[in-house]
Design an enzyme around this catalytic site. Sequence first.
Site, PDB file in Angstrom:
ATOM      1  NE  ARG A 153      75.859  13.051  11.679  1.00 20.59           N
ATOM      2  CZ  ARG A 153      75.390  12.767  10.397  1.00 20.59           C
ATOM      3  NH1 ARG A 153      76.393  12.562   9.671  1.00 20.59           N
ATOM      4  NH2 ARG A 153      74.150  12.791  10.023  1.00 20.59           N
ATOM      5  CB  ALA A 215      72.119   5.353   0.632  1.00 22.77           C
ATOM      6  CD  GLU A 216      68.519   7.573   2.282  1.00 24.26           C
ATOM      7  OE1 GLU A 216      68.155   6.386   2.718  1.00 24.26           O
ATOM      8  OE2 GLU A 216      69.396   8.233   2.747  1.00 24.26           O
ATOM      9  CG  ASP A 339      66.679   4.133   5.769  1.00 23.32           C
ATOM     10  OD1 ASP A 339      67.959   4.042   5.472  1.00 23.32           O
ATOM     11  OD2 ASP A 339      66.141   5.172   6.258  1.00 23.32           O
ATOM     12  CE  LYS A 366      68.437   5.221  10.012  1.00 24.12           C
ATOM     13  NZ  LYS A 366      67.790   5.509   8.658  1.00 24.12           N
ATOM     14  CG  ASN A 425      69.057   8.371  12.870  1.00 25.42           C
ATOM     15  OD1 ASN A 425      70.210   8.766  12.247  1.00 25.42           O
ATOM     16  ND2 ASN A 425      68.047   8.104  11.776  1.00 25.42           N
ATOM     17  CB  CYS A 635      56.485  19.629  -0.807  1.00 26.04           C
ATOM     18  SG  CYS A 635      56.306  20.310  -2.349  1.00 26.04           S
ATOM     19  CB  CYS A 638      61.487  19.598   2.878  1.00 21.28           C
ATOM     20  SG  CYS A 638      63.098  19.001   2.184  1.00 21.28           S
ATOM     21  CG  MET A 678      63.112  25.351  -2.042  1.00 21.44           C
ATOM     22  SD  MET A 678      61.966  26.542  -1.957  1.00 21.44           S
ATOM     23  CE  MET A 678      60.457  25.959  -2.912  1.00 21.44           C
TER      24      MET A 678
END
Length: 707
Positions: A153, A215-216, A339, A366, A425, A635, A638, A678
């Site tokens: 950012r 955190a995820e 979240d 959020k 967000n 998958c 993404c 990936m």
Amino acid sequence: MMKPRLPATLLTIAMTLTLPGAGFAQAPTPAKGSPERPPNAVAHVDGRFIEANARTTRDWPSYGLDYAETRFSRLQQLDTANVKRLGLVWSYDLESTRGVEATPVIVDGVMYVTASWSVVHAINVRTGKRLWTYDPGVDRSIGFKGCCDVVNRGVAVYRGKVFVGAFDGRLVALDAATGTKAWEQDTIIDRSRPYTITGAPRVIKGKVLIGNGGAEYGVRGYVTAYDADTGAQQWRWFTVPGDPSNPFENEAMAQAAKTWDPAGKWWESGGGGTAWDSMAFDPELNLLYIGTGNGSPWAQSKRSPAGGDNLYLASIVALNPDTGEYVWHYQETPGDNWDYTSTQSIILADLKIAGKPRKVLLHAPKNGFFFVIDRTNGRFISAKNFVDVNWASGYDQNGRPIELPAARDGSKPYDAIPGPFGAHNWHSMSFSPATGLAYLPAQHVPLTLQDNKNWTFNGDSKFEPHSGIGWNTAKFVNTEPPKSTPFGRLIAWDPVAQKERWRVEQVSPWNGGTLTTAGNLVFQGTADGRFVAYDARNGKKLWEKPTGTGVVAAPVTYEVDGRQYVSIAVGWGGVYGLAARATERKGPGTVYTFALDGKAEAPAFVAYQQGKLLQGVPYDKKLVAEGTALYVSNCAFCHGVPGVDRGGNLPNLGYLDPAYIEHLDKFIFKGPATSRGMPDFTGKLSMDDVEKIKAFIQGTADAIRTK
């Protein structure tokens, strides 16, 4: 043993994937001392400079423009009457194909801006030409360790240095004149955990401040301060408590631990609370404000089974910037279960409320509520939902949410409004003291959530999104289709009346941050590839230009040689932009710079090459069900749903050449795309698993085709 030969089509694809930045060459860096290379533009930038500049806003020396992070420019050369004359002065190729979320920093005619993979570009504003670039050399194979694209950012500048947080967790100081490295610090406390940095640093009182993401995946949040001159660590403040069998770092952590249930062993999954974006500073009060993130895992039933507030998740926390000591907090979402991060832009303002002047903090996180908080002591003043919500009916007079019980019951699917993408967000909000309004990118991305009662930390849970590559949410997503409606909109919000004054409906969620000016203008880029100026008083559209690709970052404005410029860094991406898009064209990351009567030609836009719906890959229909679980776990976030989504800055697998899918193992086991982020699934998936995933991809395409 001979290696298997790839078919010609597949070989061409593989070669393309291994050519980073092909076709994006730029001119060489100008020689030191040449007219094209200005001296160190930020040698004089310090706290006094930032405070003085806030009174004129000729430069844009910090991420949010000023310490209050208002993103309000006092420049008036551009206004509602003449903005229609705004034209392109120059464009600059950032040589990136992933998300661009940076706010440029500009001082004395030099712009410092970041592209994906934390690459820094210094640009001469007068010419639009490169001064230097710095690539921190992030290992591209770790791109999957960031939940939300390999974005950055922006930078901070201070006393001749440029500071950037690298995606891999390093904080790097550069000489602002040359781009050479002055010092580097590893900010990560535990390299066995997938920490990242995507946020912009801030420099306050000679200290460079940076938080971390992750955190995820299962990490413990914290903010660290480093000496701007030497890089020596000054202090660190954790956002959630650690293992209670060890001494707590301070009294704030000891108090926080009382709000967590040890039966959940939250410390094993980190607890979360990562402070990955927002900060603001009040020099008069000598208070630093940070926004903290979501719980790890998302599901409180697993993280803290007996409930509790789980401090300091989803909170605004005030710290002493000299020592890092806790001063106060306000928790916006106690016991976060959805979240609902509070890492969105924090804005400081002085408002008259109930007839009295108040020093306040404005925040739209959020969870869908707009908060006004007393920034001197953290006391709740008011909160009102700026979008429809279904997790709480409001906030009581003590600042506690009045929760709706069904929202926390994770035993069955719940169409969460807002969902994990948030009602707002990271896309920057701005505030105009001239109109008294905050300008807010609001949205909804429908998702149903359900607790995974069998979740274990780092377990590969079938149907739990991306659990196969390290996500730890303890939530299933869309086990039933959501019924809520997606939207994106720009809202002008009155924080005193806690009321919407006007709105603009947009074609998609995930639109860019905002800028407002004393010329009564609001600028914003959109997901469908436009850069737009509105009348800040009523939302009337006054001007727009195409940007080729969707915009997620925020614009800036500044003055050079008496001329007001507006710049925006463009590049579609972020967590939503990985798999979805709202444009038919694409392009590399680009900085566009505009001024009155600009006549430069825009770069060419390239049409997305949407292939035909996948057909002809042989598969066993009996494997589709198992392939579905594997696809979701590895998958889906993404690449989206094959053939249903259109792809974002990553391709949708339902529209690839059949050679990709026929030879899928060549791409997921040490494949060429690992150089672009990936994951390498070697040792994580078997050849039998690959056949099941192929069955799901082609089976889904066939199911769509027959409808």
